[in-house]
Write a protein that holds these residues in place. Sequence first.
Motif, PDB file in Angstrom:
ATOM      1  N   GLU A  27       0.838  -1.193   0.000  1.00 25.15           N
ATOM      2  CA  GLU A  27       0.000   0.000   0.000  1.00 25.15           C
ATOM      3  C   GLU A  27       0.876   1.247   0.000  1.00 25.15           C
ATOM      4  OE1 GLU A  27      -3.414   2.347   2.619  1.00 25.15           O
ATOM      5  OE2 GLU A  27      -2.519   0.536   3.432  1.00 25.15           O
ATOM      6  N   ILE A  28       0.550   2.183  -0.847  1.00 27.89           N
ATOM      7  CA  ILE A  28       1.148   3.512  -0.753  1.00 27.89           C
ATOM      8  C   ILE A  28       0.258   4.257   0.236  1.00 27.89           C
ATOM      9  CG2 ILE A  28       1.734   5.645  -1.962  1.00 27.89           C
ATOM     10  CD1 ILE A  28       2.149   3.949  -4.512  1.00 27.89           C
ATOM     11  N   THR A  29       0.737   4.376   1.475  1.00 21.53           N
ATOM     12  CA  THR A  29      -0.093   4.926   2.548  1.00 21.53           C
ATOM     13  C   THR A  29      -0.112   6.446   2.554  1.00 21.53           C
ATOM     14  OG1 THR A  29       1.726   4.823   4.137  1.00 21.53           O
ATOM     15  CG2 THR A  29       0.260   2.896   4.008  1.00 21.53           C
ATOM     16  N   ALA A  30       0.891   7.059   1.968  1.00 20.81           N
ATOM     17  CA  ALA A  30       0.925   8.521   1.838  1.00 20.81           C
ATOM     18  C   ALA A  30       1.803   8.870   0.651  1.00 20.81           C
ATOM     19  CB  ALA A  30       1.469   9.177   3.104  1.00 20.81           C
ATOM     20  N   PHE A  31       1.354   9.846  -0.096  1.00 20.15           N
ATOM     21  CA  PHE A  31       2.141  10.363  -1.209  1.00 20.15           C
ATOM     22  C   PHE A  31       1.746  11.812  -1.411  1.00 20.15           C
ATOM     23  CE2 PHE A  31       2.443  11.750  -5.571  1.00 20.15           C
ATOM     24  CZ  PHE A  31       3.793  11.543  -5.815  1.00 20.15           C
ATOM     25  N   GLY A  32       2.735  12.687  -1.471  1.00 14.79           N
ATOM     26  CA  GLY A  32       2.421  14.084  -1.736  1.00 14.79           C
ATOM     27  C   GLY A  32       3.638  14.969  -1.664  1.00 14.79           C
ATOM     28  N   LEU A  33       3.443  16.169  -2.143  1.00 12.25           N
ATOM     29  CA  LEU A  33       4.509  17.164  -2.173  1.00 12.25           C
ATOM     30  C   LEU A  33       4.250  18.242  -1.128  1.00 12.25           C
ATOM     31  CD1 LEU A  33       4.736  17.624  -6.045  1.00 12.25           C
ATOM     32  CD2 LEU A  33       6.242  16.239  -4.596  1.00 12.25           C
ATOM     33  N   LEU A  34       5.332  18.835  -0.648  1.00  8.37           N
ATOM     34  CA  LEU A  34       5.207  19.990   0.231  1.00  8.37           C
ATOM     35  C   LEU A  34       4.501  21.105  -0.540  1.00  8.37           C
ATOM     36  CD1 LEU A  34       8.757  19.811   1.790  1.00  8.37           C
ATOM     37  CD2 LEU A  34       6.602  19.614   3.061  1.00  8.37           C
ATOM     38  N   PRO A  35       3.677  21.896   0.125  1.00  9.08           N
ATOM     39  CA  PRO A  35       2.878  22.911  -0.575  1.00  9.08           C
ATOM     40  C   PRO A  35       3.678  23.811  -1.514  1.00  9.08           C
ATOM     41  CG  PRO A  35       2.162  22.741   1.692  1.00  9.08           C
ATOM     42  CD  PRO A  35       3.386  21.862   1.556  1.00  9.08           C
ATOM     43  N   GLU A  36       4.872  24.181  -1.135  1.00 11.85           N
ATOM     44  CA  GLU A  36       5.660  25.085  -1.979  1.00 11.85           C
ATOM     45  C   GLU A  36       6.199  24.414  -3.239  1.00 11.85           C
ATOM     46  OE1 GLU A  36       8.432  23.888   1.511  1.00 11.85           O
ATOM     47  OE2 GLU A  36       6.288  24.240   1.186  1.00 11.85           O
ATOM     48  N   HIS A  37       6.061  23.094  -3.346  1.00  9.77           N
ATOM     49  CA  HIS A  37       6.537  22.369  -4.525  1.00  9.77           C
ATOM     50  C   HIS A  37       5.402  21.838  -5.406  1.00  9.77           C
ATOM     51  CE1 HIS A  37      10.692  22.696  -3.322  1.00  9.77           C
ATOM     52  NE2 HIS A  37      10.302  22.387  -2.110  1.00  9.77           N
ATOM     53  N   VAL A  38       4.168  22.046  -4.974  1.00  7.49           N
ATOM     54  CA  VAL A  38       3.010  21.645  -5.769  1.00  7.49           C
ATOM     55  C   VAL A  38       2.914  22.560  -6.995  1.00  7.49           C
ATOM     56  CG1 VAL A  38       0.476  21.509  -5.779  1.00  7.49           C
ATOM     57  CG2 VAL A  38       1.764  20.712  -3.790  1.00  7.49           C
ATOM     58  N   GLY A  39       2.599  21.969  -8.144  1.00 14.29           N
ATOM     59  CA  GLY A  39       2.428  22.753  -9.357  1.00 14.29           C
ATOM     60  C   GLY A  39       3.712  23.029 -10.120  1.00 14.29           C
ATOM     61  N   ARG A  40       4.796  22.358  -9.733  1.00 13.00           N
ATOM     62  CA  ARG A  40       6.087  22.567 -10.395  1.00 13.00           C
ATOM     63  C   ARG A  40       6.442  21.431 -11.352  1.00 13.00           C
ATOM     64  NH1 ARG A  40      10.453  23.554  -6.073  1.00 13.00           N
ATOM     65  NH2 ARG A  40      11.695  23.608  -7.981  1.00 13.00           N
ATOM     66  N   GLY A  41       5.486  20.523 -11.624  1.00 11.81           N
ATOM     67  CA  GLY A  41       5.738  19.441 -12.561  1.00 11.81           C
ATOM     68  C   GLY A  41       6.523  18.279 -11.981  1.00 11.81           C
ATOM     69  N   LEU A  42       6.499  18.109 -10.666  1.00 16.79           N
ATOM     70  CA  LEU A  42       7.258  17.043 -10.004  1.00 16.79           C
ATOM     71  C   LEU A  42       6.424  15.797  -9.718  1.00 16.79           C
ATOM     72  CD1 LEU A  42       9.110  19.247  -7.329  1.00 16.79           C
ATOM     73  CD2 LEU A  42       9.915  18.590  -9.617  1.00 16.79           C
ATOM     74  N   GLY A  43       5.108  15.937  -9.627  1.00 16.35           N
ATOM     75  CA  GLY A  43       4.252  14.861  -9.144  1.00 16.35           C
ATOM     76  C   GLY A  43       4.249  13.588  -9.972  1.00 16.35           C
ATOM     77  N   GLY A  44       4.250  13.703 -11.275  1.00 16.03           N
ATOM     78  CA  GLY A  44       4.214  12.508 -12.129  1.00 16.03           C
ATOM     79  C   GLY A  44       5.453  11.649 -11.964  1.00 16.03           C
ATOM     80  N   HIS A  45       6.623  12.264 -11.971  1.00 10.29           N
ATOM     81  CA  HIS A  45       7.859  11.488 -11.820  1.00 10.29           C
ATOM     82  C   HIS A  45       8.017  11.004 -10.379  1.00 10.29           C
ATOM     83  CE1 HIS A  45      11.694   9.845 -12.882  1.00 10.29           C
ATOM     84  NE2 HIS A  45      12.343  10.615 -12.035  1.00 10.29           N
ATOM     85  N   ALA A  46       7.641  11.845  -9.418  1.00  4.08           N
ATOM     86  CA  ALA A  46       7.724  11.428  -8.014  1.00  4.08           C
ATOM     87  C   ALA A  46       6.858  10.197  -7.771  1.00  4.08           C
ATOM     88  CB  ALA A  46       7.303  12.578  -7.099  1.00  4.08           C
ATOM     89  N   LEU A  47       5.652  10.181  -8.322  1.00  2.00           N
ATOM     90  CA  LEU A  47       4.774   9.018  -8.172  1.00  2.00           C
ATOM     91  C   LEU A  47       5.358   7.809  -8.889  1.00  2.00           C
ATOM     92  CD1 LEU A  47       2.217   7.754  -7.083  1.00  2.00           C
ATOM     93  CD2 LEU A  47       0.986   8.666  -9.079  1.00  2.00           C
ATOM     94  N   THR A  48       5.941   8.022 -10.047  1.00  8.12           N
ATOM     95  CA  THR A  48       6.599   6.925 -10.773  1.00  8.12           C
ATOM     96  C   THR A  48       7.666   6.279  -9.890  1.00  8.12           C
ATOM     97  OG1 THR A  48       6.197   7.974 -12.912  1.00  8.12           O
ATOM     98  CG2 THR A  48       7.988   6.357 -12.812  1.00  8.12           C
ATOM     99  N   LEU A  49       8.478   7.096  -9.242  1.00 13.20           N
ATOM    100  CA  LEU A  49       9.528   6.566  -8.357  1.00 13.20           C
ATOM    101  C   LEU A  49       8.927   5.788  -7.196  1.00 13.20           C
ATOM    102  CD1 LEU A  49      11.916   9.671  -8.241  1.00 13.20           C
ATOM    103  CD2 LEU A  49      12.208   7.570  -9.589  1.00 13.20           C
ATOM    104  N   ALA A  50       7.852   6.309  -6.611  1.00 14.55           N
ATOM    105  CA  ALA A  50       7.206   5.632  -5.490  1.00 14.55           C
ATOM    106  C   ALA A  50       6.621   4.289  -5.917  1.00 14.55           C
ATOM    107  CB  ALA A  50       6.124   6.522  -4.891  1.00 14.55           C
ATOM    108  N   ILE A  51       5.998   4.247  -7.078  1.00 15.73           N
ATOM    109  CA  ILE A  51       5.407   2.998  -7.577  1.00 15.73           C
ATOM    110  C   ILE A  51       6.509   1.977  -7.844  1.00 15.73           C
ATOM    111  CG2 ILE A  51       4.144   1.943  -9.497  1.00 15.73           C
ATOM    112  CD1 ILE A  51       2.655   4.704  -9.734  1.00 15.73           C
ATOM    113  N   ARG A  52       7.588   2.396  -8.478  1.00 14.13           N
ATOM    114  CA  ARG A  52       8.701   1.470  -8.726  1.00 14.13           C
ATOM    115  C   ARG A  52       9.248   0.924  -7.413  1.00 14.13           C
ATOM    116  NH1 ARG A  52      11.436   5.147 -13.423  1.00 14.13           N
ATOM    117  NH2 ARG A  52      10.277   4.238 -15.171  1.00 14.13           N
TER     118      ARG A  52
END
Length: 169
Positions: free
Chosen positions: A96-121
């Motif tokens: 289970e991915i029990t938590a996934f997210g970015l710090l508020p100041e990093h939201v909207g900078r295009g990091l989420g897709g790759h960050a999630l890819t790394l977490a899934i791998r």
Amino acid sequence: MAKVVTYLEMSNAKDLRPGKVVPELSLRRVAGDLPLVHATNAQVGAPYGWRSASRTDEEWQELMRCRPLRQYWFITLKDETVGVANLEPQPDGDVEITAFGLLPEHVGRGLGGHALTLAIRQAWDSAAVESAAVRRVWLHTCSLDHPNALRNYQRRGFTAYRTEVEAEQ
């Protein structure tokens, strides 16, 4: 207003559709008992009402005791922590991915897709519990999470298998 909770799963690592690569974005495993882990989880989750945003030190200790297999990962850009990805291997080869997210100041900078890819791998690479191999990676999100959360999960290859509507409390 009712809260909608969507449960998603990926039953084959080949179903992963990677996000756009962000150079120097990586995962770094950290000990769950570090105060910085608690503070970072709280910062990530506070805008969305996550339980981790209000958990006391005693509640964190209880969580660590009750969930000894849970893994805590910082999402880092160069050497700066930009988010969290917590994983928990479970019986029968689930992770289970029990938590996934970015710090508020990093939201909207295009990091989420790759960050999630790394977490899934990382989830697929986890040691399986009571199974020869990881057979499923799953998570849940809700309508209180970031508006792009569900879309990001689906774009990475997760499919919804259950939706629940929780009445206001």
